[in-house]
Design a protein around this motif. Structure first.
Motif, PDB file in Angstrom:
ATOM      1  N   ASP A   2      40.414  40.995  11.195  1.00 25.84           N
ATOM      2  CA  ASP A   2      40.789  40.059  12.239  1.00 25.84           C
ATOM      3  C   ASP A   2      39.743  38.933  12.291  1.00 25.84           C
ATOM      4  OD1 ASP A   2      38.546  40.881  13.732  1.00 25.84           O
ATOM      5  OD2 ASP A   2      39.708  42.261  14.964  1.00 25.84           O
ATOM      6  N   TYR A   3      39.963  37.959  13.153  1.00 24.89           N
ATOM      7  CA  TYR A   3      39.095  36.787  13.154  1.00 24.89           C
ATOM      8  C   TYR A   3      37.663  37.108  13.584  1.00 24.89           C
ATOM      9  CZ  TYR A   3      39.164  36.185  18.263  1.00 24.89           C
ATOM     10  OH  TYR A   3      38.979  36.336  19.615  1.00 24.89           O
ATOM     11  N   LEU A   4      37.494  38.089  14.459  1.00 20.35           N
ATOM     12  CA  LEU A   4      36.148  38.477  14.870  1.00 20.35           C
ATOM     13  C   LEU A   4      35.379  39.098  13.704  1.00 20.35           C
ATOM     14  CD1 LEU A   4      36.936  40.054  18.361  1.00 20.35           C
ATOM     15  CD2 LEU A   4      35.844  37.845  17.925  1.00 20.35           C
ATOM     16  N   GLN A   5      36.053  39.894  12.906  1.00 18.63           N
ATOM     17  CA  GLN A   5      35.423  40.488  11.735  1.00 18.63           C
ATOM     18  C   GLN A   5      35.071  39.420  10.697  1.00 18.63           C
ATOM     19  OE1 GLN A   5      38.697  43.217  11.052  1.00 18.63           O
ATOM     20  NE2 GLN A   5      37.428  44.987  11.590  1.00 18.63           N
ATOM     21  N   LYS A   6      35.929  38.433  10.552  1.00 16.17           N
ATOM     22  CA  LYS A   6      35.646  37.335   9.618  1.00 16.17           C
ATOM     23  C   LYS A   6      34.399  36.566  10.044  1.00 16.17           C
ATOM     24  CE  LYS A   6      40.510  36.717   8.335  1.00 16.17           C
ATOM     25  NZ  LYS A   6      41.725  35.874   8.481  1.00 16.17           N
ATOM     26  N   ASN A  47      32.842  39.843  23.007  1.00 16.23           N
ATOM     27  CA  ASN A  47      32.347  40.277  21.704  1.00 16.23           C
ATOM     28  C   ASN A  47      31.312  39.339  21.094  1.00 16.23           C
ATOM     29  OD1 ASN A  47      33.851  42.777  20.403  1.00 16.23           O
ATOM     30  ND2 ASN A  47      35.342  41.705  21.675  1.00 16.23           N
ATOM     31  N   LEU A  48      31.554  38.029  21.144  1.00 14.17           N
ATOM     32  CA  LEU A  48      30.679  37.082  20.441  1.00 14.17           C
ATOM     33  C   LEU A  48      30.227  35.908  21.298  1.00 14.17           C
ATOM     34  CD1 LEU A  48      32.462  36.811  16.949  1.00 14.17           C
ATOM     35  CD2 LEU A  48      30.420  38.142  17.520  1.00 14.17           C
ATOM     36  N   GLY A  49      30.595  35.894  22.578  1.00 18.01           N
ATOM     37  CA  GLY A  49      30.400  34.711  23.408  1.00 18.01           C
ATOM     38  C   GLY A  49      28.978  34.220  23.554  1.00 18.01           C
ATOM     39  N   ILE A 121      44.135  31.094  20.031  1.00 15.52           N
ATOM     40  CA  ILE A 121      42.719  31.264  20.348  1.00 15.52           C
ATOM     41  C   ILE A 121      41.951  31.726  19.104  1.00 15.52           C
ATOM     42  CG2 ILE A 121      41.088  32.754  21.591  1.00 15.52           C
ATOM     43  CD1 ILE A 121      42.139  30.740  23.447  1.00 15.52           C
ATOM     44  N   GLU A 122      42.550  32.677  18.363  1.00 13.55           N
ATOM     45  CA  GLU A 122      41.881  33.216  17.186  1.00 13.55           C
ATOM     46  C   GLU A 122      41.551  32.113  16.185  1.00 13.55           C
ATOM     47  OE1 GLU A 122      44.971  36.505  18.240  1.00 13.55           O
ATOM     48  OE2 GLU A 122      44.722  34.353  18.514  1.00 13.55           O
ATOM     49  N   SER A 123      42.513  31.254  15.903  1.00 10.76           N
ATOM     50  CA  SER A 123      42.283  30.171  14.943  1.00 10.76           C
ATOM     51  C   SER A 123      41.254  29.186  15.465  1.00 10.76           C
ATOM     52  CB  SER A 123      43.600  29.447  14.641  1.00 10.76           C
ATOM     53  OG  SER A 123      44.502  30.299  13.974  1.00 10.76           O
ATOM     54  N   PHE A 124      41.275  28.937  16.765  1.00 13.93           N
ATOM     55  CA  PHE A 124      40.324  27.985  17.327  1.00 13.93           C
ATOM     56  C   PHE A 124      38.892  28.470  17.153  1.00 13.93           C
ATOM     57  CE2 PHE A 124      37.664  26.479  20.838  1.00 13.93           C
ATOM     58  CZ  PHE A 124      37.722  25.116  20.587  1.00 13.93           C
ATOM     59  N   PHE A 125      38.616  29.708  17.504  1.00  6.37           N
ATOM     60  CA  PHE A 125      37.249  30.199  17.403  1.00  6.37           C
ATOM     61  C   PHE A 125      36.809  30.360  15.950  1.00  6.37           C
ATOM     62  CE2 PHE A 125      37.810  31.690  21.906  1.00  6.37           C
ATOM     63  CZ  PHE A 125      36.844  30.837  22.425  1.00  6.37           C
ATOM     64  N   GLU A 165      45.252  28.972   8.301  1.00  6.87           N
ATOM     65  CA  GLU A 165      45.375  28.807   9.750  1.00  6.87           C
ATOM     66  C   GLU A 165      44.457  27.739  10.325  1.00  6.87           C
ATOM     67  OE1 GLU A 165      42.900  32.705   9.264  1.00  6.87           O
ATOM     68  OE2 GLU A 165      44.358  31.511   8.137  1.00  6.87           O
ATOM     69  N   ILE A 166      43.439  27.306   9.573  1.00  5.41           N
ATOM     70  CA  ILE A 166      42.541  26.258  10.059  1.00  5.41           C
ATOM     71  C   ILE A 166      42.445  25.099   9.060  1.00  5.41           C
ATOM     72  CG2 ILE A 166      41.201  27.706  11.616  1.00  5.41           C
ATOM     73  CD1 ILE A 166      39.093  27.968   9.423  1.00  5.41           C
ATOM     74  N   SER A 167      43.438  24.991   8.176  1.00  4.49           N
ATOM     75  CA  SER A 167      43.496  23.879   7.228  1.00  4.49           C
ATOM     76  C   SER A 167      44.678  22.984   7.567  1.00  4.49           C
ATOM     77  CB  SER A 167      43.635  24.408   5.795  1.00  4.49           C
ATOM     78  OG  SER A 167      42.495  25.142   5.407  1.00  4.49           O
ATOM     79  N   TYR A 168      44.474  21.684   7.429  1.00  2.00           N
ATOM     80  CA  TYR A 168      45.535  20.719   7.711  1.00  2.00           C
ATOM     81  C   TYR A 168      45.256  19.476   6.876  1.00  2.00           C
ATOM     82  CZ  TYR A 168      41.887  19.213  10.981  1.00  2.00           C
ATOM     83  OH  TYR A 168      40.686  18.835  11.540  1.00  2.00           O
TER      84      TYR A 168
END
Length: 225
Positions: A2-6, A47-49, A121-125, A165-168
């Motif tokens: 998941d994004y937190l693990q990444k 978790n990471l804040g 939210i996941e993609s944003f962080f 998810e974060i490329s454009y």
């Protein structure tokens, strides 16, 4: 992953170490604003804040105790660009969603011009972890500003995988399983005009520098001199 693990892998953070805000502080924020935070926003804070490198090395996560609040037009403001030119928030009506979209405002609060930054939210962080990492959050980072020819782009696409998810159109992010990353910036005509790289691993960082053959504008090694 998941994004937190990444993010933890990218920043070489132990899964056993807590970098989050206390749950009591998040509850106090909800009581102060009279809301329930989206589940994934709360999850990130818990978790990471509080990790400095991820959240405060360039762009800045707003703190729950005093800074997070609603804009005049009803966005819950959660993040701020390093020079306060851009700010990011969530629509009040979307707070009921577990992972709402995040919107950016590059204008003033009095005259906002909101645009969609990420669908979740996941993609944003994850995106902010990339931005902050290549601008100093990661121990090893570098950048190049100038024309990036098709040969270099082919090399990057050969050795690294796109993070969709974060490329454009204006930015493409590549990674090797989130041990390292390469981020490219494009102008309005589709020309690549900048490269940003980062890793927590010195050997991997050196290999990126050797693989992408450009005259780097800056590397973090310069700060060690």
């Amino acid at each position: 992953m998941d994004y937190l693990q990444k993010i933890r892998r990218l920043y070489n953070l132990s899964a056993e170490v807590d970098f989050g805000y206390p749950v009591e502080e998040i509850i106090a924020l909800e009581l102060r604003l009279g809301i329930i935070l989206p589940a994934e926003l709360k999850n990130y804070f818990l978790n990471l804040g509080k990790n400095e490198a991820i959240n405060f090395s360039y762009n800045r996560l707003l703190t729950p105790a005093k800074e997070i609040d609603f804009s005049n037009d009803g966005y819950l403001m959660i993040y701020e660009e390093n020079q306060a030119v851009v700010s990011w928030g969530i629509k009040k009506e979307d707070l009921k969603l577990a992972s709402p979209s995040v919107w950016g405002n590059a204008c003033t609060e009095e005259n906002p011009d909101w645009y969609l930054e990420t669908d979740s939210i996941e993609s944003f962080f994850l995106l902010m972890a990339v931005y902050n990492g290549t601008f100093g959050g990661l121990k090893y980072h570098a950048n190049y500003f100038g024309n990036v020819g098709p040969g270099i782009l082919q090399v990057i696409e050969k050795y690294w995988t796109t993070v969709p998810e974060i490329s454009y159109e204006g930015q493409k992010v590549y990674t090797d399983d989130f041990y390292e990353l390469v981020s490219l910036s494009f102008d309005e005509k589709g020309n690549c005009e900048a490269i940003f790289i980062g890793s927590s691993d010195e050997k991997r960082f050196d290999e990126i520098l050797d693989t992408i053959v450009v005259d780097w504008s800056y590397t973090s090694y310069e700060d060690e001199d």
